[in-house]
Design an enzyme around this catalytic site. Sequence first.
Site: not given
Length: 294
Positions: A144, A168, A234, A237, A260, A269
């Site tokens: 990220r 995150k 992004h 990524r 994730h 994806y």
Amino acid sequence: MMSAAIDAFLAMLAAERGAAANTLAAYRRDLEGAGEVAGDLERAGKADLSCLTRAWADLAPSTVARKISALRQFYGFCMDEGWRGDDPSAVLVRPQARRPLPKILSHAEVERFLTQAEEEAAGDKPNAVRMLALLELLYGSGLRATELVSLPITAVPRDAPFLSITGKGGQQRMVPVSRRAKEALGRWVAVRSAPGSPHLFPSRTGYISRIRLYQLVKELALRAGLDPAKVSPHVLRHAFATHLLEGGADLRVLQTLLGHADIATTQIYTHVDSARLVALVNERHPLAAARAGG
């Protein structure tokens, strides 16, 4: 009281699930907002909650789905604690929200982008070498933007070809560093002039910002002859993830690499890859060609 129940629920999320402060604040807003419409959530019944459907009528489906999810988790907690024996949020129907497919770059476009960066870095000018290192990590490791710009200098691998990333919610993960990225990082460290900074990509005030990274990527795209509107940190990524999946990567492995928390996020994806395959059939299948020839 309703606020006490919400406080207890949020405390559980923080203690047992490691929820970040922003996540907890979002849950609180959703629950307290629902309480303003339906009344005391701890005692509310299905009839009380049904009015939320009308109150949320103008909201985006994704927003409504998030609010319903917060309520269902809250009532699940209340039932676990023995505060009530039912879940009235079952009256709320989760809308079917389709996530937009992320923008992607083709292999040729990525190659063109990286070739431009390599040519500019050939003279070992610090800014050009830094740009090459940034790109190799965006596309080669799927970081990220925030994770990338805030990397400490100690993150540069020595023996093990991995970076330790804080993502995150403060979650730690290891991501692989390709040979190309490791070489680019070595070149950058050799010309980097900030001996007192703890940051891998320092600036005058700390480390380069996400906005500055965004600008640098757009500017390089323009020099490479690519549409800047199609390219961002992004998007690179996304390209990392999509191209790995095309190459046969396992979805669970991809989830780990991307950081994730939910496999459902990674599954987007599979849709990207499916869309690519449908386009390929429509464009290249013999019957499509015959129809076009008419």
